[in-house]
Motif scaffolding. Structure first.
Motif, PDB file in Angstrom:
ATOM      1  N   GLU A 127      -4.666 -50.397  18.938  1.00 38.90           N
ATOM      2  CA  GLU A 127      -3.369 -50.672  18.319  1.00 38.90           C
ATOM      3  C   GLU A 127      -2.255 -49.815  18.918  1.00 38.90           C
ATOM      4  OE1 GLU A 127      -3.823 -50.001  14.188  1.00 38.90           O
ATOM      5  OE2 GLU A 127      -5.019 -51.816  13.821  1.00 38.90           O
ATOM      6  N   ARG A 128      -2.623 -48.681  19.516  1.00 43.11           N
ATOM      7  CA  ARG A 128      -1.601 -47.755  20.004  1.00 43.11           C
ATOM      8  C   ARG A 128      -1.694 -47.457  21.498  1.00 43.11           C
ATOM      9  NH1 ARG A 128      -1.231 -42.639  16.053  1.00 43.11           N
ATOM     10  NH2 ARG A 128       0.414 -42.199  17.553  1.00 43.11           N
ATOM     11  N   TYR A 129      -2.834 -47.775  22.108  1.00 43.16           N
ATOM     12  CA  TYR A 129      -3.030 -47.405  23.512  1.00 43.16           C
ATOM     13  C   TYR A 129      -3.666 -48.549  24.305  1.00 43.16           C
ATOM     14  CZ  TYR A 129      -2.446 -42.576  21.859  1.00 43.16           C
ATOM     15  OH  TYR A 129      -1.973 -41.427  21.288  1.00 43.16           O
ATOM     16  N   ALA A 130      -3.351 -48.577  25.585  1.00 41.73           N
ATOM     17  CA  ALA A 130      -4.086 -49.408  26.534  1.00 41.73           C
ATOM     18  C   ALA A 130      -5.143 -48.525  27.186  1.00 41.73           C
ATOM     19  CB  ALA A 130      -3.148 -49.973  27.592  1.00 41.73           C
ATOM     20  N   ALA A 131      -6.405 -48.884  27.027  1.00 43.99           N
ATOM     21  CA  ALA A 131      -7.510 -48.067  27.547  1.00 43.99           C
ATOM     22  C   ALA A 131      -8.035 -48.665  28.847  1.00 43.99           C
ATOM     23  CB  ALA A 131      -8.634 -47.972  26.524  1.00 43.99           C
ATOM     24  N   ALA A 241      -3.034 -29.012  17.322  1.00 46.78           N
ATOM     25  CA  ALA A 241      -1.904 -28.277  16.760  1.00 46.78           C
ATOM     26  C   ALA A 241      -0.844 -28.003  17.817  1.00 46.78           C
ATOM     27  CB  ALA A 241      -2.395 -26.959  16.145  1.00 46.78           C
ATOM     28  N   TYR A 242      -1.282 -27.708  19.033  1.00 43.40           N
ATOM     29  CA  TYR A 242      -0.342 -27.432  20.124  1.00 43.40           C
ATOM     30  C   TYR A 242       0.474 -28.676  20.470  1.00 43.40           C
ATOM     31  CZ  TYR A 242       1.298 -25.525  24.595  1.00 43.40           C
ATOM     32  OH  TYR A 242       2.073 -25.073  25.640  1.00 43.40           O
ATOM     33  N   LEU A 243      -0.200 -29.825  20.527  1.00 44.11           N
ATOM     34  CA  LEU A 243       0.487 -31.059  20.918  1.00 44.11           C
ATOM     35  C   LEU A 243       1.367 -31.640  19.805  1.00 44.11           C
ATOM     36  CD1 LEU A 243      -2.346 -32.852  22.918  1.00 44.11           C
ATOM     37  CD2 LEU A 243      -0.125 -32.133  23.822  1.00 44.11           C
ATOM     38  N   THR A 244       1.138 -31.240  18.575  1.00 40.72           N
ATOM     39  CA  THR A 244       1.921 -31.784  17.463  1.00 40.72           C
ATOM     40  C   THR A 244       2.910 -30.771  16.896  1.00 40.72           C
ATOM     41  OG1 THR A 244       0.138 -31.176  15.931  1.00 40.72           O
ATOM     42  CG2 THR A 244       0.128 -33.427  16.799  1.00 40.72           C
ATOM     43  N   SER A 245       3.014 -29.603  17.516  1.00 42.99           N
ATOM     44  CA  SER A 245       3.977 -28.602  17.057  1.00 42.99           C
ATOM     45  C   SER A 245       5.383 -28.996  17.494  1.00 42.99           C
ATOM     46  CB  SER A 245       3.619 -27.227  17.634  1.00 42.99           C
ATOM     47  OG  SER A 245       3.689 -27.256  19.052  1.00 42.99           O
ATOM     48  N   ASP A 246       6.379 -28.362  16.862  1.00 45.60           N
ATOM     49  CA  ASP A 246       7.776 -28.628  17.223  1.00 45.60           C
ATOM     50  C   ASP A 246       8.056 -28.039  18.600  1.00 45.60           C
ATOM     51  OD1 ASP A 246       8.270 -29.892  14.818  1.00 45.60           O
ATOM     52  OD2 ASP A 246       8.845 -28.024  13.805  1.00 45.60           O
ATOM     53  N   GLU A 247       8.461 -28.885  19.513  1.00 44.39           N
ATOM     54  CA  GLU A 247       8.741 -28.453  20.879  1.00 44.39           C
ATOM     55  C   GLU A 247       9.643 -29.497  21.532  1.00 44.39           C
ATOM     56  OE1 GLU A 247       9.348 -26.724  24.175  1.00 44.39           O
ATOM     57  OE2 GLU A 247       7.942 -25.679  22.844  1.00 44.39           O
ATOM     58  N   THR A 248      10.726 -29.041  22.094  1.00 39.13           N
ATOM     59  CA  THR A 248      11.663 -29.977  22.722  1.00 39.13           C
ATOM     60  C   THR A 248      11.205 -30.391  24.115  1.00 39.13           C
ATOM     61  OG1 THR A 248      12.972 -28.107  23.555  1.00 39.13           O
ATOM     62  CG2 THR A 248      13.605 -29.055  21.420  1.00 39.13           C
ATOM     63  N   ASN A 306      -3.058 -38.999  15.655  1.00 41.78           N
ATOM     64  CA  ASN A 306      -2.203 -38.149  14.821  1.00 41.78           C
ATOM     65  C   ASN A 306      -0.769 -38.686  14.861  1.00 41.78           C
ATOM     66  OD1 ASN A 306      -0.485 -35.962  13.869  1.00 41.78           O
ATOM     67  ND2 ASN A 306      -2.242 -34.613  14.142  1.00 41.78           N
ATOM     68  N   ARG A 307      -0.206 -38.950  13.698  1.00 41.61           N
ATOM     69  CA  ARG A 307       1.121 -39.560  13.616  1.00 41.61           C
ATOM     70  C   ARG A 307       2.218 -38.622  14.114  1.00 41.61           C
ATOM     71  NH1 ARG A 307       0.861 -44.903  13.737  1.00 41.61           N
ATOM     72  NH2 ARG A 307      -0.822 -45.662  12.384  1.00 41.61           N
ATOM     73  N   LYS A 308       1.921 -37.333  14.180  1.00 38.75           N
ATOM     74  CA  LYS A 308       2.906 -36.381  14.682  1.00 38.75           C
ATOM     75  C   LYS A 308       2.902 -36.291  16.210  1.00 38.75           C
ATOM     76  CE  LYS A 308       2.716 -33.374  10.605  1.00 38.75           C
ATOM     77  NZ  LYS A 308       2.442 -31.986  10.133  1.00 38.75           N
ATOM     78  N   LEU A 309       1.932 -36.937  16.828  1.00 40.01           N
ATOM     79  CA  LEU A 309       1.821 -36.876  18.286  1.00 40.01           C
ATOM     80  C   LEU A 309       2.919 -37.699  18.927  1.00 40.01           C
ATOM     81  CD1 LEU A 309      -0.291 -35.679  20.395  1.00 40.01           C
ATOM     82  CD2 LEU A 309      -1.153 -38.018  20.564  1.00 40.01           C
ATOM     83  N   ARG A 310       3.628 -37.098  19.872  1.00 35.64           N
ATOM     84  CA  ARG A 310       4.617 -37.852  20.641  1.00 35.64           C
ATOM     85  C   ARG A 310       3.895 -38.751  21.642  1.00 35.64           C
ATOM     86  NH1 ARG A 310       8.466 -32.774  21.939  1.00 35.64           N
ATOM     87  NH2 ARG A 310       7.065 -32.677  23.724  1.00 35.64           N
ATOM     88  N   LYS A 311       4.670 -39.533  22.359  1.00 40.65           N
ATOM     89  CA  LYS A 311       4.067 -40.383  23.387  1.00 40.65           C
ATOM     90  C   LYS A 311       3.276 -39.516  24.355  1.00 40.65           C
ATOM     91  CE  LYS A 311       6.473 -42.240  26.752  1.00 40.65           C
ATOM     92  NZ  LYS A 311       7.394 -43.121  27.507  1.00 40.65           N
TER      93      LYS A 311
END
Length: 363
Positions: A127-131, A241-248, A306-311
């Motif tokens: 639903e979210r990725y092409a594998a 946690a690293y990939l979903t933390s606040d980071e610009t 994880n819904r907090k994960l960016r692209k």
């Protein structure tokens, strides 16, 4: 020196050599009555049988010859085939996660390979990725796999001692504004990763010494037999946690797994394959390793959903062929190859963009 198991083996080898030496000295007293002919005959027969039964296929030998020179560029890495190494040239800036899976080869049977990838081929991921998945040739051990995927080079850790590699993927993406980090459940001193990882572009290192970035009061069990370290399950929590933390800034994360390193300790990964009787593979050792590989797929699935994960583009790839004891188990793998699986966010593909437009504007 990092493994009690390896030290025990070396100790046994030393004891064997000492006994052999004492035997040779004792036999010198009667060497006039000793004939070496039977020894030579047995040696020739045993060596010939070993060569015929265990020598690699012809195409693998040719590949080994072709890759004989060290520190040579290659274009047969999974990171190259999936386009990750070209992202800085296209202007795209998704987050990147490369997971190098310890000992994961490429099964001859696609059904076995799909069993290991398991949850990463399921409906929720689709639903979210092409594998996509495939294979690539490997050479050497784990650090050679790291050089292959991170630098597209035939090399190992010793080749980086006197070099700073600005052309490696972590270095290139950091120059493009990425924040780069490496995670591993074992010590940073092993294979000198503390020294050469920064040289190829990693800004942050998370290893056993700093509990892979997890909180000091977070209880962490130990995993592994020959190389005791943290558990991959806990490292996955830190990576997530690293990939979903606040980071610009966009992030590049490299995670080298540990717990599928043989010998695998039973019970460390969820028992999903009924390994007591060998599982579908008919080999308990391989089955236990496969449970660890399957567990990594489940852990990566959790990160990917994880819904907090960016692209985020995600690549899982083996480092080298699993060093299995039995010929039957080794025959289940493609000679000289490791498997990879790539997850690309759907909105980064034409199909995904079309689906996103339909959701936004309706059919």
């Amino acid at each position: 020196m990092q493994s009690l198991t390896y030290l025990a083996v070396f100790g046994l080898l030393f004891a064997t050599l000492l006994m052999t030496y004492r035997t040779v000295i004792a036999l010198k007293k009667s060497r006039d009555r000793i004939s070496l002919v039977p020894v030579l005959i047995v040696t020739i027969i045993a060596g010939s049988a070993d060569f015929l039964l265990n020598s690699p296929p012809k195409d693998v030998k040719q590949l080994q010859l072709r890759l004989a020179e060290t520190f040579e560029p290659i274009d047969d890495a999974a990171s190259f085939k999936t386009g990750l190494t070209q992202l800085t040239e296209t202007g795209e800036s998704p987050d990147l996660l490369i997971v190098m899976v310890e000992g994961l080869g490429a099964f001859e049977s696609q059904a076995y390979q799909d069993l290991v990838w398991g949850p990463l081929l399921g409906a929720r991921i689709r639903e979210r990725y092409a594998a996509s998945q495939g294979t690539t040739h490997y050479f050497g051990s784990t650090t050679s796999g790291e050089a292959r995927e991170l630098c597209n080079l035939k090399a190992d850790y010793r080749d980086f001692r006197d070099k700073d590699m600005s052309d490696c993927l972590p270095y290139r993406v950091s120059a493009s504004g990425y924040k780069t980090a490496a995670f591993h459940a074992f010590t940073e001193r092993f294979f000198e990763r503390k020294d050469w990882f920064p040289k190829i572009g990693f800004q942050e290192l998370y290893f056993l010494e700093d509990r892979v970035g997890l909180k000091p009061d977070d209880p962490l069990p130990w995993c592994g037999l020959s190389f005791k370290g943290l558990c991959d399950t806990d490292v996955a929590r830190s990576v997530e946690a690293y990939l979903t933390s606040d980071e610009t800034r966009p992030r590049f994360v490299y995670w080298l797994t540990l717990n599928s390193h043989k010998p695998v300790k039973p019970g460390e990964a969820p028992e999903r394959l009924a390994c007591e009787e060998g599982g579908v593979f008919g080999d308990r050792e391989l089955c236990l390793m496969s449970e660890q590989w399957l567990n990594i797929s489940h852990l990566v699935e959790r990160i990917a959903l994880n819904r907090k994960l960016r692209k985020t583009e995600i690549l899982l790839v083996g480092d080298h062929h699993p060093p299995l004891f039995t010929r039957k188990a080794r025959s289940l793998f493609q000679p000289g190859k490791v498997a990879w699986l790539h997850l690309k966010p759907l909105d980064a593909t034409p199909k995904g963009r079309l689906a996103a437009a339909k959701r936004e504007f309706g059919d």
